[in-house]
Motif scaffolding. Structure first.
Motif, mmCIF file in Angstrom:
data_model
loop_
_atom_site.group_PDB
_atom_site.id
_atom_site.type_symbol
_atom_site.label_atom_id
_atom_site.label_comp_id
_atom_site.label_asym_id
_atom_site.label_seq_id
_atom_site.Cartn_x
_atom_site.Cartn_y
_atom_site.Cartn_z
ATOM 1 N N GLY A 704 0.831 -1.191 0.000
ATOM 2 C CA GLY A 704 0.000 0.000 0.000
ATOM 3 C C GLY A 704 0.864 1.238 0.000
ATOM 4 N N MET A 705 0.650 2.086 1.039
ATOM 5 C CA MET A 705 1.482 3.284 1.143
ATOM 6 C C MET A 705 2.937 2.914 1.375
ATOM 7 S SD MET A 705 -1.011 5.793 3.335
ATOM 8 C CE MET A 705 0.118 7.190 3.152
ATOM 9 N N GLU A 706 3.159 1.751 1.963
ATOM 10 C CA GLU A 706 4.494 1.180 2.079
ATOM 11 C C GLU A 706 4.516 -0.140 1.323
ATOM 12 O OE1 GLU A 706 6.402 1.189 5.952
ATOM 13 O OE2 GLU A 706 4.818 2.495 6.720
ATOM 14 N N VAL A 707 5.631 -0.420 0.704
ATOM 15 C CA VAL A 707 5.798 -1.679 -0.026
ATOM 16 C C VAL A 707 6.860 -2.508 0.685
ATOM 17 C CG1 VAL A 707 6.407 -2.752 -2.216
ATOM 18 C CG2 VAL A 707 5.177 -0.578 -2.204
ATOM 19 N N LYS A 708 6.485 -3.742 1.039
ATOM 20 C CA LYS A 708 7.396 -4.586 1.804
ATOM 21 C C LYS A 708 7.163 -6.043 1.448
ATOM 22 C CE LYS A 708 8.532 -5.876 6.573
ATOM 23 N NZ LYS A 708 8.155 -7.289 6.394
ATOM 24 N N GLN A 709 8.236 -6.762 1.239
ATOM 25 C CA GLN A 709 8.138 -8.187 0.948
ATOM 26 C C GLN A 709 7.886 -8.956 2.244
ATOM 27 O OE1 GLN A 709 11.379 -9.718 -1.355
ATOM 28 N NE2 GLN A 709 10.865 -11.868 -0.993
ATOM 29 N N THR A 710 7.165 -10.056 2.128
ATOM 30 C CA THR A 710 6.884 -10.882 3.302
ATOM 31 C C THR A 710 8.170 -11.497 3.858
ATOM 32 O OG1 THR A 710 6.420 -12.727 1.834
ATOM 33 C CG2 THR A 710 4.534 -11.478 2.640
ATOM 34 N N GLU A 711 8.085 -11.937 5.107
ATOM 35 C CA GLU A 711 9.195 -12.614 5.776
ATOM 36 C C GLU A 711 8.793 -14.068 6.027
ATOM 37 O OE1 GLU A 711 11.116 -10.248 8.965
ATOM 38 O OE2 GLU A 711 9.510 -8.813 8.579
ATOM 39 N N PRO A 712 9.726 -15.012 5.858
ATOM 40 C CA PRO A 712 9.375 -16.441 5.997
ATOM 41 C C PRO A 712 8.915 -16.775 7.414
ATOM 42 C CG PRO A 712 11.504 -16.162 4.900
ATOM 43 C CD PRO A 712 11.135 -14.825 5.460
ATOM 44 N N LEU A 713 7.803 -17.494 7.499
ATOM 45 C CA LEU A 713 7.306 -17.981 8.779
ATOM 46 C C LEU A 713 7.645 -19.452 8.953
ATOM 47 C CD1 LEU A 713 5.540 -17.188 11.299
ATOM 48 C CD2 LEU A 713 3.605 -18.173 10.071
#
Length: 810
Positions: A704-713
């Motif tokens: 959205g207003m920030e773009v961030k890749q997921t982190e492995p769970l």
């Protein structure tokens, strides 16, 4: 020869009329007084102490037989008037008829018996006269359980008295807090706490469905299949003016017998006063205006000029040990301000409602010593601008600066009620080097519990340190409180707080009602913590969640049906197309979440379009909610030559498991059938990428207003493990995050390692999280569109909710 004056009704209003009339001109009328009860005038407002055993009936009789005889008044007690013949100017009783020149109707009111099955069973009584008291006392001698229906003045007085007499008492009240006409929610909460501390059970928002029993009342049935055993049922849900005689004789009546300023009815020879009379569309149930009516009518009967004017009346509860005062207009409204003082440790709450720097409403609980002083300022319409800063502290500190008041407090004055910390101990800590609130808290424990005294502790700091004290920056969730989200959730859990007023009272909110920032947060925290006990407060939701659709800039709404995993059918598409045509939807848009958005729906059409879509099997997509929005999928192994698993099927399972769950902010998921990631799973709040060996689950992405890749769970082998990980992650987020924090912000605060330890590594914790999520879903996983589209749904009620002012915040 004196004119004949007949008075029907021997209550408090007619008793005061007799006193006023005789004092002015004792021989003006030949007076006959009829009363349905076998006794004369008595002080009905003292029936509660009689019921409680604190006084005897003989002590509350205001006019005995000797008084009537001395005044030359003919009394006909135990002889009810059954008819008024206006043309002949006669009143008819079972024993005959009596002529009149002037007639006064003072028949009072009757208990309102709510219209449910069993309301006429033996063992069901009202609370209006001494016969009711005698019936309740007889029941109390047998012990057992009493259910009081109604949490207003009369109901609570009856409940407290029956409790004193040894009965187990439950009060059931339809509204959200006790005495809602006189008290705001905070004072109502304090009153409920006091009654519960005495052993009286209180159930608010309770709908009575029936009273059942074999030959007499044995139980009260509430909505939701709740059964309350009852040996006695007290109807205290309100009163109704007793107007039967007036109606049958053709007098003008509405709620009551309509009177003019002189207390005359539509018949110039007939007057009315008391609870049966209606003046300027108001029927009064408190004694002060009834006595004013009596004074006016006495002058009218003596041909003296007089006019009744609506008085400002106050309310006090006649329950031993409960100090409560309420007067004026205490509701929220445009252009109003409020000053609030709270001391939860001592159970003290004071609230002044101001408009244009004048007091228009007062609520006081726990300490009403200064109520008269405040009341006089309200009645006088006094401008309080010059004493505004110290007004709430009453006359003792009028004109003093707040810090001067604190400086003047004795060292023995208690500052922190929770931990019993006095001012002297705080001053000693300050002189020993504690120059901040945190330092004082660490040494003395002042403000370490509920935190409501923090502001007062800071004032002690300021008064002691002078210019050396620096006011700390406020870190509260909004301007209504200095408490953080974390503090609020901690106190809710530790103190078992289960309502918004309880949280505000115990944590010392600066306003009585909160604002558009804190109310939705509190509502969510309570839903999350107590899914089985807390009832969702729709008025504390953002406008989109109240209307179950997204409001647009032109005031129309966006309606988005749910399409599980992005899959639809021809029947669903036809239903959407039909709805779009029927309701003149100007724009139809395919969303990024693989759904169809109907834009431009008028608010008035929302219930109908929901009903039409529901009929086709479509439910709300919750595109407006702080909850699960979508689970985006690709076609996966069923169709794609690169697909490794059934991503569509898994996405649908996840969506059906998670939909309807309320969360701190919106939540979006995606399931991609292979590492090519067509569903964009690596920028979602929770994403699943299917691989040959199973499923890679990652979290805390944003696009959205920030773009961030997921982190492995975690990487797991089965769909069942994915489902458990998803439910546990969402529940941990629900229980730990600050309201309005997206998952990626929450993970950044608590750390991914901690999340992994709770959701992946500790299998017992994971199972517990899943269980709590399923428990919550058992309550809240329902379609709001279906609920709002039911035939019994009230559009005007929905529209009223929609007009509230909480704005959508994405």
């Amino acid at each position: 020869m004196a004119e004949k004056l007949v008075i029907i009704g021997a209550g408090m209003a007619s008793g005061r009329l007799l006193e006023e009339l005789l004092e002015r001109h004792a021989g003006a009328y030949d007076i006959t007084l009829f009363g349905a009860e076998p006794c004369g005038n008595y002080n009905r407002i003292m029936l509660s102490p009689v019921l409680a055993g604190e006084t005897d009936f003989a002590d509350i009789i205001t006019h005995d037989a000797a008084w009537y005889a001395a005044q030359g008044i003919t009394t006909r007690f135990g002889e009810p008037v059954v008819k008024i013949e206006r043309k002949r100017k006669r009143v008819i009783t079972p024993k005959g008829e009596t002529a009149y020149d002037k007639l006064v109707i003072a028949t009072g009111s009757t208990s309102f018996f709510i219209p449910v099955v069993g309301n006429d069973l033996p063992g069901v009584v009202g609370f209006r006269d001494i016969a009711d008291v005698d019936a309740m006392l007889a029941a109390a001698q047998e012990g057992g359980r009493a259910v009081v229906i109604g949490g207003g003045l009369l109901g609570l007085e009856a409940a407290a008295a029956l409790n004193t007499q040894g009965m187990a008492v439950t009060v059931v009240h339809l509204m959200g807090h006790l005495m809602e006409r006189q008290l705001d929610a905070a004072a109502g909460y304090l009153l409920q706490k006091e009654l519960e501390a005495r052993g009286i059970e209180v159930i608010c928002k309770a709908q009575t469905n029936a009273i059942v029993g074999d030959g007499r009342a044995e139980a009260v049935l509430l909505e939701g299949d709740i059964t309350l055993p009852a040996d006695l049922v007290v109807m205290a849900a309100g009163i109704r003016p007793e107007v039967r005689l007036a109606v049958e004789s053709g007098l003008y009546t509405e709620r009551g017998i309509v009177v003019d300023d002189a207390m005359a009815t539509s018949d110039p020879d007939i007057y009315a006063l008391g609870e049966c009379a209606e003046h300027d569309s108001v029927v009064y149930g408190l004694v002060a205006p009834l006595f004013d009516m009596a004074k006016v009518l006495a002058k009218t009967l003596l041909a003296e000029p007089a006019a009744f004017r609506a008085p400002v009346v106050s309310t006090k509860l006649k329950v031993t040990g409960v100090d409560l005062f309420s007067v004026g207009d205490i509701a929220e409204g445009e252009g109003r301000e409020e000053i609030v003082f709270r001391d939860p440790g001592r159970g003290i709450y004071k609230r002044l409602v101001l408009r244009d720097n004048r007091i228009i409403g007062i609520v006081m609980y726990g300490d009403t010593m200064d109520s008269g002083w405040f009341f006089e300022k309200l009645k006088a319409g006094e401008d309080i601008s010059d004493i505004r800063e110290t007004l709430i502290f009453g006359p003792a500190v009028q004109g003093a600066e707040p810090l001067a008041m604190v400086a003047a407090m004795a060292d023995s004055a208690e500052i922190c009620g929770c931990n019993g910390v006095c001012k002297g101990a705080i001053v000693k800590a300050i002189e020993g080097g504690a120059t901040t609130l945190g330092a004082v808290k660490a040494i003395t424990k002042a403000s370490a519990s509920c935190g409501s005294c923090a502001g007062l502790v800071e004032q002690v700091l300021a008064a002691t340190l002078g210019d050396a004290f620096q006011t700390p920056a406020k870190a509260g969730i909004c301007g209504c409180t200095d408490h953080s989200h974390e503090d609020i959730r901690r106190v809710i859990r530790s103190q078992g707080l289960k309502s918004i007023p309880a949280v505000m009272q115990e944590m010392g909110w600066k306003t009585s009602c909160g604002c558009h920032i804190c109310r939705p947060a509190l509502n969510y925290y309570l839903i999350c913590e107590y899914p089985l006990e807390y009832q969702d407060d729709q008025q504390s939701r953002f406008v989109n969640e109240r209307n179950h659709a997204n409001i647009q800039k032109d005031g129309t709404y966006s309606v988005v049906p749910r399409m599980w995993g992005g899959i639809t059918t021809p029947q669903e598409l036809r239903a959407i197309a039909d709805a779009a045509e029927k309701y003149n939807v100007p724009t139809i848009h395919v969303t990024g979440g693989q759904r169809i958005d109907l834009l431009g729906v008028e608010r008035a059409d929302l219930p109908a379009i929901w009903a039409d879509l529901n009929a086709a099997g479509l439910v709300s997509g919750h595109a407006y909610s702080k909850g699960l929005r979508t689970v985006k999928t690709c076609v996966g192994a069923d169709h794609c030559r690169f697909g490794t698993q059934d991503s569509t099927g898994l996405g649908i399972k996840l969506e059906k498991m998670l939909w309807g769950s309320w969360t701190p902010h919106k939540v979006k998921l995606a399931v991609s059938g292979c590492p090519r990631n067509c569903a964009e799973a690596t920028c979602k709040d929770l994403g699943v990428v299917c691989v040959e060996s199973g499923y890679q689950v990652s979290v805390a992405g944003a696009a959205g207003m920030e773009v961030k890749q997921t982190e492995p769970l975690a990487t797991v082998a089965t769909e069942a493990e994915v489902m458990d990980l998803a439910a546990a992650f969402i529940q941990l987020y629900r229980e730990s995050a600050a309201y309005m924090d997206r998952p990626y912000k929450w993970v950044a605060k608590v750390g991914l390692d901690w999340v992994i330890s709770q959701v992946v590594e500790d299998l017992d914790t994971r199972a517990a999280l899943v269980a709590r999520f399923e428990l919550s879903q058992s309550v809240y996983r329902k379609d709001p569109w279906a609920e709002q589209a039911k035939p019994e749904y009230q559009p005007q009620k929905w529209a009223a909710l929609a007009d509230l002012t909480l704005e959508a915040a994405e």
